[in-house]
Design a protein around this motif. Sequence first.
Motif, short mmCIF file in Angstrom:
data_model
loop_
_atom_site.label_atom_id
_atom_site.label_comp_id
_atom_site.label_asym_id
_atom_site.label_seq_id
_atom_site.Cartn_x
_atom_site.Cartn_y
_atom_site.Cartn_z
N CYS A 8 0.82 -1.21 0.00
CA CYS A 8 0.00 0.00 0.00
C CYS A 8 0.85 1.26 0.00
O CYS A 8 0.33 2.37 -0.15
N CYS A 68 -4.58 -4.74 -2.97
CA CYS A 68 -3.80 -5.40 -1.92
C CYS A 68 -3.71 -6.89 -2.25
O CYS A 68 -4.75 -7.55 -2.41
N CYS A 82 -7.76 -0.79 -1.95
CA CYS A 82 -7.07 -1.88 -1.26
C CYS A 82 -7.72 -3.22 -1.58
O CYS A 82 -7.03 -4.23 -1.74
#
Length: 681
Positions: free
Chosen positions: A542, A606, A602
Amino acid sequence: MVLFDAASRGRYATDASIYQIEPVGVVVPTSEEDALTALAVAIGEGVPVLARGGGTSQCGQAVAAALVIDVSKHLNQVVAFDKEARTVTVQPGVVLDQLNAYLKPHGLWFPVDVSTSAQATLGGMAGNNSCGSRSIRYGNMVHNVRAIEAVLADGAEYCFGAEPDDLSELEAPKGYVELVGKIRAIAARETEEIEHRYPKLLRRVGGYNLDLMLARPFNVAHLLVGSEGTLAYSRRIHLNLSPLPKHKTLGVCHFPRFHQSMEAPRHIVQLKPVAVELVDRTMIGLARESPAFRATVEQFIQGDPEAILLVEFAGDDRDEPIRKLKQLTELMGDLGFPGSVVEITDAGLQRDAWEVRKAGLNIMMSMKGEGKPISFIEDCAVPLEHLAEYTERLTRVFEKHGTKGTWYAHASVGCLHVRPILNMREDGAIKMRAIAEETAELVKHYQGAYSGEHGDGLVRSEWIEPFFGPKLTRAFEEIKDLFDPKGLLNPGKIVRPSKQDDRSLFRYRPGYRTEKIRTALDWSEWGGFDQAVEMCNNNGHCRKFDAGTMCPSYRVPLDEQHLTRGRANTLRLALSGQLGPDAFTSDELYATLDLCVSCKGCRRECPTGVDMAKMKVEFLHHYRQRRALPIRERLVAYLPRYAPWASRFAPLVNGMQSAARRWLGLAKQRSSPPSRGRGLG
């Protein structure tokens, strides 16, 4: 910025390893002078110091009961660049991808291409002696560092670099000349032991690089490379650069059996590729399940292989990489695998395929449930001729202890990343010790390196003496004491370490429990809300700065608190009671999640699938049960309900907007939509 609150210290208590050690405090210096002042004050007070970059170390190098100096936010500048000499000088917080973006217009790059290039800082890479996928061509970090401007624990500042054999010819401060002389004397005294104990492999980063102090010519900076911040604070790092290759090709070799993929690299390297990287069936399967990688995987993987090898060729002549790719296809046919190579010449697909490989660790960590691939033997290296036998025997070790391993990475140099799947909340520590001991015996048998790439840290420093022997271990302690006599620089790493399975240092230590809450949303896919939060393994993806969405609100302040990783860590600490009672519904946690804009970046980007937007919704549900929704937010939320009435008194409502913004705490720069007069029909 100086941080001593519990939440901030908690966010810096972990890296990408299994460990958690709360620091004394955190300093985020705005200048080199600030960093040196913090270093001097801490040392003067007898407080340990840990310089930290991206916080992505996998062995526990970046955690300590120390004052953490976070160089990543401000100390991230390119200080000097010489295109003709192909050299660059950087501050320690410069991220590898940031540097290579700067160098690309000049046709150059820094070729130690670690998979965490989007978040790895050059200071951290020097501290770990990082390697990367293409080390077979370009070498490790230690082969690409020219000099390091460093500050010792006593405040002395020296530029460590290449020095003459005859130290009487060395023009430098007296303290530096004496230090270099003592280092050379220790190395000379241990010449026989160095020859006997140091692995004869490219991939070996255990202990200190004392063997390189016997080289002719020798470079003292190479002793600092791989020292994990235990010897000095690196103020600036001088690097050698390489020309960007003009043309590349990629061959994806498919194998129906994993053992076959381990037999092939010793033959493939004869073609002089730039890289030979392994991806096993487990990682392929997880990548196919990931929205971020599914489409790419389907483009270059055929059928259901047990393993693939990514083989890259590069050069300035357009035809040479293509010719090498054809030779690879012929070689695979000769080895009994005709038609097994997917030839990729398209630059875009090559890049996408490498992104899947680079995300290997994070893809593996996307496994849901309490069992996770654990890093502790993950970068042992053995000679290529023993690679197949080593992996087969190690697989049997895993089976003996009721688990399995996931394999990927550097087949070209016999350094495979393998992580047994263990539950560190339960019996994982016991199995870890047993597997580590048996693996150590295997690596010794094949005359390999127990630490091939990711360093020693907390997880492998204990194993230095069994591999390097007592004499060299004492020599390492001598080196440490020369540089840091009080033992205050990143203590417990490399010399005088703790046990790797000291559970008091674990993230999930004995007695770890999470608060069981009645959730508003369904978290059964993860096994519960707490396990969804724990999907964050601190890999720091991130933190990437130049691609995708994640995380937009971090990219402005660059504070760990407003990073997806920082938010997940804070949630985990709150749920497990480590931030005190009622932390899960506290104003401090609200402040940590407040800047999350729920963009879902995310969730898409992610590699472990952390969904912070959904977690924020869950948090706000519980937070608002204890704290009423402010009138400002109610006015926004209920606008559709009262807008028809406001329109009836449009002139009055519009006239009150300026005063209302001040009363409600809305930014004066933000204009409110005007009401338009209309009847209540």
